[in-house]
Scaffold this active site. Structure first.
Site, PDB file in Angstrom:
ATOM      1  N   PRO A   9       0.784  -1.229   0.000  1.00 58.36           N
ATOM      2  CA  PRO A   9       0.000   0.000   0.000  1.00 58.36           C
ATOM      3  C   PRO A   9       0.821   1.287   0.000  1.00 58.36           C
ATOM      4  O   PRO A   9       1.850   1.380   0.666  1.00 58.36           O
ATOM      5  CB  PRO A   9      -0.824  -0.096   1.292  1.00 58.36           C
ATOM      6  CG  PRO A   9      -0.130  -1.093   2.133  1.00 58.36           C
ATOM      7  CD  PRO A   9       0.524  -2.064   1.175  1.00 58.36           C
ATOM      8  N   ARG A  17       4.882  10.943  -2.550  1.00 53.74           N
ATOM      9  CA  ARG A  17       4.619  10.651  -1.148  1.00 53.74           C
ATOM     10  C   ARG A  17       5.872  10.908  -0.300  1.00 53.74           C
ATOM     11  O   ARG A  17       6.924  10.293  -0.535  1.00 53.74           O
ATOM     12  CB  ARG A  17       4.254   9.163  -1.061  1.00 53.74           C
ATOM     13  CG  ARG A  17       4.106   8.639   0.321  1.00 53.74           C
ATOM     14  CD  ARG A  17       4.135   7.120   0.334  1.00 53.74           C
ATOM     15  NE  ARG A  17       3.921   6.639   1.676  1.00 53.74           N
ATOM     16  CZ  ARG A  17       4.198   5.421   2.083  1.00 53.74           C
ATOM     17  NH1 ARG A  17       4.709   4.537   1.249  1.00 53.74           N
ATOM     18  NH2 ARG A  17       3.976   5.079   3.324  1.00 53.74           N
ATOM     19  N   TYR A  22      11.057   8.917   0.997  1.00 52.82           N
ATOM     20  CA  TYR A  22      11.016   7.898  -0.054  1.00 52.82           C
ATOM     21  C   TYR A  22      11.609   8.351  -1.391  1.00 52.82           C
ATOM     22  O   TYR A  22      11.650   7.569  -2.342  1.00 52.82           O
ATOM     23  CB  TYR A  22       9.566   7.432  -0.252  1.00 52.82           C
ATOM     24  CG  TYR A  22       8.965   6.823   1.002  1.00 52.82           C
ATOM     25  CD1 TYR A  22       9.465   5.629   1.524  1.00 52.82           C
ATOM     26  CD2 TYR A  22       7.924   7.447   1.691  1.00 52.82           C
ATOM     27  CE1 TYR A  22       8.936   5.072   2.682  1.00 52.82           C
ATOM     28  CE2 TYR A  22       7.388   6.898   2.853  1.00 52.82           C
ATOM     29  CZ  TYR A  22       7.899   5.708   3.348  1.00 52.82           C
ATOM     30  OH  TYR A  22       7.381   5.154   4.493  1.00 52.82           O
ATOM     31  N   ASN A  71       7.993  -5.675  -0.889  1.00 56.76           N
ATOM     32  CA  ASN A  71       7.878  -4.543   0.030  1.00 56.76           C
ATOM     33  C   ASN A  71       6.397  -4.456   0.398  1.00 56.76           C
ATOM     34  O   ASN A  71       5.589  -3.890  -0.335  1.00 56.76           O
ATOM     35  CB  ASN A  71       8.349  -3.241  -0.614  1.00 56.76           C
ATOM     36  CG  ASN A  71       8.366  -2.088   0.393  1.00 56.76           C
ATOM     37  OD1 ASN A  71       7.808  -2.198   1.485  1.00 56.76           O
ATOM     38  ND2 ASN A  71       8.979  -0.976   0.009  1.00 56.76           N
ATOM     39  N   ALA A  74       3.184  -0.849   4.842  1.00 54.86           N
ATOM     40  CA  ALA A  74       2.628  -0.842   6.206  1.00 54.86           C
ATOM     41  C   ALA A  74       2.145  -2.223   6.647  1.00 54.86           C
ATOM     42  O   ALA A  74       2.155  -2.540   7.844  1.00 54.86           O
ATOM     43  CB  ALA A  74       1.500   0.167   6.300  1.00 54.86           C
ATOM     44  N   GLU A  95      12.513  -9.608   1.729  1.00 55.72           N
ATOM     45  CA  GLU A  95      11.765  -8.434   2.212  1.00 55.72           C
ATOM     46  C   GLU A  95      12.611  -7.190   1.972  1.00 55.72           C
ATOM     47  O   GLU A  95      13.798  -7.173   2.300  1.00 55.72           O
ATOM     48  CB  GLU A  95      11.494  -8.604   3.714  1.00 55.72           C
ATOM     49  CG  GLU A  95      10.859  -7.368   4.345  1.00 55.72           C
ATOM     50  CD  GLU A  95      10.657  -7.514   5.859  1.00 55.72           C
ATOM     51  OE1 GLU A  95      10.740  -8.639   6.384  1.00 55.72           O
ATOM     52  OE2 GLU A  95      10.412  -6.476   6.489  1.00 55.72           O
ATOM     53  N   HIS A  97      12.710  -2.714   2.160  1.00 54.25           N
ATOM     54  CA  HIS A  97      12.139  -1.415   2.504  1.00 54.25           C
ATOM     55  C   HIS A  97      13.048  -0.318   1.975  1.00 54.25           C
ATOM     56  O   HIS A  97      14.278  -0.471   1.986  1.00 54.25           O
ATOM     57  CB  HIS A  97      11.966  -1.262   4.017  1.00 54.25           C
ATOM     58  CG  HIS A  97      11.043  -2.289   4.576  1.00 54.25           C
ATOM     59  ND1 HIS A  97       9.675  -2.213   4.423  1.00 54.25           N
ATOM     60  CD2 HIS A  97      11.283  -3.447   5.216  1.00 54.25           C
ATOM     61  CE1 HIS A  97       9.130  -3.288   4.966  1.00 54.25           C
ATOM     62  NE2 HIS A  97      10.090  -4.057   5.450  1.00 54.25           N
ATOM     63  N   ARG A 104      13.020   4.596  12.592  1.00 48.87           N
ATOM     64  CA  ARG A 104      11.752   5.335  12.555  1.00 48.87           C
ATOM     65  C   ARG A 104      10.901   4.923  13.764  1.00 48.87           C
ATOM     66  O   ARG A 104      11.419   4.404  14.733  1.00 48.87           O
ATOM     67  CB  ARG A 104      11.052   5.063  11.214  1.00 48.87           C
ATOM     68  CG  ARG A 104      11.927   5.501  10.026  1.00 48.87           C
ATOM     69  CD  ARG A 104      11.244   5.264   8.703  1.00 48.87           C
ATOM     70  NE  ARG A 104      10.019   6.050   8.594  1.00 48.87           N
ATOM     71  CZ  ARG A 104       9.113   5.859   7.628  1.00 48.87           C
ATOM     72  NH1 ARG A 104       9.288   4.927   6.712  1.00 48.87           N
ATOM     73  NH2 ARG A 104       8.024   6.606   7.581  1.00 48.87           N
TER      74      ARG A 104
HETATM   75  C1  DQA Z   1       8.238   1.065   3.820  1.00 42.58           C
HETATM   76  C2  DQA Z   1       8.323   1.257   5.336  1.00 42.58           C
HETATM   77  C3  DQA Z   1       6.966   1.037   5.992  1.00 42.58           C
HETATM   78  O1  DQA Z   1       7.067   1.231   7.397  1.00 42.58           O
HETATM   79  C4  DQA Z   1       5.961   2.030   5.449  1.00 42.58           C
HETATM   80  O2  DQA Z   1       4.682   1.777   5.993  1.00 42.58           O
HETATM   81  C5  DQA Z   1       5.916   2.058   3.960  1.00 42.58           C
HETATM   82  C6  DQA Z   1       7.166   1.953   3.205  1.00 42.58           C
HETATM   83  C7  DQA Z   1       9.572   1.383   3.122  1.00 42.58           C
HETATM   84  O3  DQA Z   1       9.746   0.933   1.996  1.00 42.58           O
HETATM   85  O4  DQA Z   1      10.409   2.101   3.684  1.00 42.58           O
HETATM   86  O5  DQA Z   1       4.873   2.258   3.373  1.00 42.58           O
HETATM   87  O6  DQA Z   1       7.928  -0.295   3.565  1.00 42.58           O
END
Ligand code: DQA
Length: 137
Positions: A9, A17, A22, A71, A74, A95, A97, A104
């Protein structure tokens, strides 16, 4: 070799965003660059804001692809269902991110995905995806 990137999401909003976290690039632009870099790979892409659609996609590809770069955004921090899907399939899942979730908010420190994943790559911006792909080669 068949690899799929699955984004959860709000990752459809990359570029717009919270660019301070990001970055300013859309995922479509980045995907172009990745496909140019890994020309011999079959590199598929799927994004959804819906938990069940992510689970359906993991199940659909998870017995035939060579790798899944996930990824779950959330849902990483909330979804037992996605965590169970990762454990259920035979295709290895990495996984990823974009941000370093460990520096964070504390609710981002938990992952329901990591226990079933082959590995975790986080905090390298969009490059996290490239590093995940390299881990399959
Ligand atoms: C994320 C980190 C998650 O905590 C966040 O909810 C995201 C993006 C990242 O790629 O840094 O939507 O997965």
């Amino acid at each position: 070799m068949k690899i799929i990137i699955i984004n959860g999401p709000n990752l459809n909003l990359l570029g717009k965003r919270e660019p301070e976290i990001y970055g300013g690039k859309t995922f479509e632009t980045y995907l172009h660059e990745l496909r140019a870099k890994f020309k011999t790979l079959e590199l598929d892409y799927f994004q959804s804001n819906v938990e069940g659609e992510l689970i359906n996609k993991i199940q659909e590809v998870g017995f035939s692809y060579d790798g899944i770069v996930l990824n779950a955004a959330a849902y990483t921090h909330t979804s037992l269902g996605i965590g169970d899907a990762v454990k259920a399939v035979s295709t290895p899942v990495v996984e990823v991110h974009i941000s370093n979730t460990h520096n964070r908010e504390s609710f981002r420190h938990t992952s329901y995905i990591a226990g079933g994943a082959k590995g975790v790559i986080l905090g390298f911006g969009l490059k996290s995806y490239e590093l995940a792909i390299l881990s399959f080669l």
